[in-house]
Design a protein around this motif. Structure first.
Motif, short mmCIF file in Angstrom:
data_model
loop_
_atom_site.label_atom_id
_atom_site.label_comp_id
_atom_site.label_asym_id
_atom_site.label_seq_id
_atom_site.Cartn_x
_atom_site.Cartn_y
_atom_site.Cartn_z
N MET A 86 0.85 -1.18 0.00
CA MET A 86 0.00 0.00 0.00
C MET A 86 0.89 1.24 0.00
O MET A 86 2.11 1.13 0.15
CB MET A 86 -0.94 0.00 1.21
N LYS A 87 0.29 2.41 -0.16
CA LYS A 87 1.06 3.64 -0.17
C LYS A 87 1.77 3.81 1.18
O LYS A 87 1.25 3.39 2.21
CB LYS A 87 0.15 4.83 -0.45
N PRO A 88 2.95 4.45 1.19
CA PRO A 88 3.73 4.55 2.43
C PRO A 88 3.09 5.47 3.46
O PRO A 88 2.13 6.19 3.17
CB PRO A 88 5.07 5.11 1.94
N GLY A 89 3.65 5.44 4.67
CA GLY A 89 3.18 6.30 5.74
C GLY A 89 2.03 5.69 6.50
O GLY A 89 1.72 4.50 6.38
N LEU A 90 1.37 6.51 7.30
CA LEU A 90 0.22 6.05 8.09
C LEU A 90 -1.02 6.06 7.19
O LEU A 90 -1.87 6.95 7.25
CB LEU A 90 0.02 6.95 9.31
N ASN A 91 -1.11 5.04 6.38
CA ASN A 91 -2.13 4.94 5.33
C ASN A 91 -3.40 4.30 5.91
O ASN A 91 -3.54 3.08 5.93
CB ASN A 91 -1.57 4.12 4.17
N LEU A 92 -4.32 5.13 6.37
CA LEU A 92 -5.54 4.62 7.00
C LEU A 92 -6.41 3.84 6.01
O LEU A 92 -6.93 2.77 6.34
CB LEU A 92 -6.33 5.78 7.60
N ASP A 124 2.38 6.78 18.92
CA ASP A 124 2.37 5.38 19.34
C ASP A 124 2.17 5.28 20.85
O ASP A 124 1.29 4.55 21.34
CB ASP A 124 3.70 4.74 18.91
N ARG A 125 2.95 6.02 21.61
CA ARG A 125 2.85 5.96 23.08
C ARG A 125 1.48 6.43 23.57
O ARG A 125 0.91 5.86 24.50
CB ARG A 125 3.97 6.78 23.72
N MET A 126 0.95 7.47 22.94
CA MET A 126 -0.33 8.02 23.37
C MET A 126 -1.51 7.08 23.07
O MET A 126 -2.54 7.13 23.75
CB MET A 126 -0.59 9.37 22.68
N LEU A 127 -1.36 6.20 22.07
CA LEU A 127 -2.47 5.34 21.65
C LEU A 127 -2.39 3.92 22.21
O LEU A 127 -3.28 3.11 21.96
CB LEU A 127 -2.51 5.27 20.11
N LEU A 148 -6.15 3.27 15.84
CA LEU A 148 -7.10 4.23 15.28
C LEU A 148 -8.29 3.56 14.61
O LEU A 148 -9.41 4.10 14.62
CB LEU A 148 -6.38 5.13 14.26
N LEU A 149 -8.07 2.38 14.03
CA LEU A 149 -9.12 1.76 13.21
C LEU A 149 -9.94 0.70 13.94
O LEU A 149 -10.96 0.26 13.42
CB LEU A 149 -8.49 1.14 11.96
N THR A 150 -9.51 0.29 15.11
CA THR A 150 -10.26 -0.72 15.85
C THR A 150 -11.44 -0.08 16.57
O THR A 150 -11.27 0.85 17.36
CB THR A 150 -9.35 -1.45 16.86
N ILE A 151 -12.62 -0.58 16.29
CA ILE A 151 -13.84 -0.09 16.93
C ILE A 151 -14.34 -1.15 17.90
O ILE A 151 -14.59 -2.30 17.53
CB ILE A 151 -14.93 0.22 15.87
N ARG A 152 -14.44 -0.78 19.17
CA ARG A 152 -14.88 -1.72 20.20
C ARG A 152 -16.39 -1.88 20.18
O ARG A 152 -17.10 -0.92 19.87
CB ARG A 152 -14.42 -1.23 21.58
N PRO A 153 -16.92 -3.05 20.56
CA PRO A 153 -16.18 -4.27 20.89
C PRO A 153 -15.71 -4.98 19.62
O PRO A 153 -16.25 -4.77 18.54
CB PRO A 153 -17.22 -5.11 21.63
N THR A 154 -14.69 -5.82 19.77
CA THR A 154 -14.16 -6.58 18.65
C THR A 154 -14.19 -8.07 18.98
O THR A 154 -14.34 -8.46 20.14
CB THR A 154 -12.70 -6.20 18.35
N ASN A 155 -14.02 -8.87 17.96
CA ASN A 155 -13.92 -10.32 18.15
C ASN A 155 -12.47 -10.77 18.30
O ASN A 155 -12.19 -11.96 18.37
CB ASN A 155 -14.56 -11.05 16.97
N TYR A 156 -11.56 -9.81 18.34
CA TYR A 156 -10.14 -10.16 18.46
C TYR A 156 -9.49 -9.29 19.53
O TYR A 156 -9.96 -8.20 19.87
CB TYR A 156 -9.41 -9.96 17.12
N LYS A 176 4.14 1.69 13.36
CA LYS A 176 3.22 1.94 12.26
C LYS A 176 1.88 1.25 12.50
O LYS A 176 0.81 1.88 12.46
CB LYS A 176 3.82 1.48 10.94
N PHE A 177 1.92 -0.05 12.77
CA PHE A 177 0.66 -0.77 12.98
C PHE A 177 0.12 -0.55 14.39
O PHE A 177 -1.08 -0.71 14.61
CB PHE A 177 0.83 -2.25 12.66
N ASN A 178 0.97 -0.18 15.35
CA ASN A 178 0.43 0.22 16.65
C ASN A 178 -0.55 1.38 16.47
O ASN A 178 -1.64 1.40 17.03
CB ASN A 178 1.56 0.65 17.59
#
Length: 353
Positions: A64-70, A134-137, A101-109, A94-96
């Motif tokens: 995918m495109k570089p950077g924090l690609n949402l 990263d640290r803040m999230l 940012l993209l995980t919406i609770r509740p999740t199955n994982y 990067k994935f942290n």
């Protein structure tokens, strides 16, 4: 249990080797791991992806495109959704950030992150901004794993040491020979935190004292040109050589007398474990990650501060180290830092509510 491991790999160094070992051991435990290896569009197969194919570890190369690609990460999560993973395990900022940012609770994982260490950077820039985010999230993760005891553990934050599979090595530690040229060597990404500029300067200092010593640096990275220029400017091309990254670590360790880590920051350095497992004499910079590891391997670890005299003394001490100390370090790896022990600890962590 199905586990998706997320990583944007820059080679086949510490974090990548740890992840390969973890996945191989997870397969033995009956888990179903998948390494999601991220790269940029049209990027050729990465070293980690090639190693996965060779080692029989399931891998999904994702481009995918570089950077924090949402949007790119959203497409990735949509692609993974039908596979019904129990754990999303992130390895790197990067994935942290993206998964937080993209995980919406509740999740199955479950969301799990392993903090392998941070790259030091001077002043505000893109890297320091990403590390701050990263640290803040991290609070959005179910479990955070550190690889060294310098970080405080809690119910949500654990310490699990990196592990390796002990190589089948029947070579006994070699006694030192005062008449031969001593070869020291190191493996690593050619980046600022590995501090190879200090190593090159220190080798210049030793050459000026007419010591019989050579140095091999195996690795690739952004500082390769500047480090080579430093070697040439100091006129020590006959003493220090920068060589390509090598996959044949057995051959590398067989070619050196002392392994050195001169980093300014480390998580849990896999290369030091590998060196001890191959019965090599080891010296390392006196930083938390190195100190934590070597104190568990050796009764008298050889650590040095960043001065030429301390570096020279460390080499002299390594050459005098008793063979019994070297043998004991390899045995301590089997007990404390095996790949199977690491995988079992992660499995228990995943199972916790």
């Amino acid at each position: 249990m199905k586990v998706a491991h997320f990583i944007d790999s820059g080679g086949l160094y510490g974090a990548e080797k740890m992840l390969l070992t973890l996945c191989k051991e997870q397969i033995k435990l009956g888990l179903e791991p998948l390494i999601v290896s991220c790269g940029v569009i049209d990027e050729p197969p990465k070293a980690l992806e090639i190693a996965c194919e060779k080692e029989g570890v399931p891998c999904l190369p994702w481009r995918m495109k570089p950077g924090l690609n949402l949007s790119g990460c959203k497409n990735l999560l949509k692609h993974l959704e039908p596979m019904k993973f129990d754990v999303f395990h992130s390895h790197g900022y990067k994935f942290n950030i993206l998964l937080a940012l993209l995980t919406i609770r509740p999740t199955n994982y479950q969301l799990v992150a392993t903090i392998h260490g941070e790259t030091k950077s001077s002043g505000p820039n893109k890297i320091t901004l990403f590390q701050f985010a990263d640290r803040m999230l991290r609070f959005r993760f179910d479990k955070i794993v550190h690889v060294t005891t310098q970080n405080r553990a809690s119910k949500a934050r654990r310490v699990i040491f990196n592990g390796i599979n002990i190589p089948k090595n029947n070579n006994s530690p070699a006694p030192t020979n005062p008449t031969k040229v001593i070869t020291i060597g190191t493996l690593g990404r050619l980046s600022q935190e590995k501090n190879y500029s200090f190593l090159i300067d220190a080798m210049h200092h030793l050459k000026s004292k007419n010591l019989k010593i050579k140095c091999k640096i195996h690795g690739e990275g952004s500082l390769q040109s500047s480090l080579q220029e430093q070697i040439e400017k100091l006129q020590i091309t006959d003493t220090v050589s920068i060589l390509p990254f090598t996959k044949n670590i057995a051959e590398f360790f067989d070619s050196i007398d002392i392994y050195i880590n001169c980093s300014t920051t480390e998580g849990m350095p896999i290369s030091l474990l590998e060196a001890a497992a191959f019965n090599k004499r080891v010296i390392a910079s006196n930083i938390n990650g190195n100190k934590t590891l070597l104190n568990k391997l050796y009764s008298n670890p050889i650590l040095f501060d960043f001065s030429h005299d301390a570096f020279e003394y460390a080499i002299e001490s390594a050459l005098k180290a008793p063979i019994s100390e070297i043998i004991a370090a390899r045995e301590n790896i089997s007990e404390l830092f095996s790949g199977s022990s690491m995988a079992k600890q992660y499995y228990l962590l995943y199972k916790e509510a």
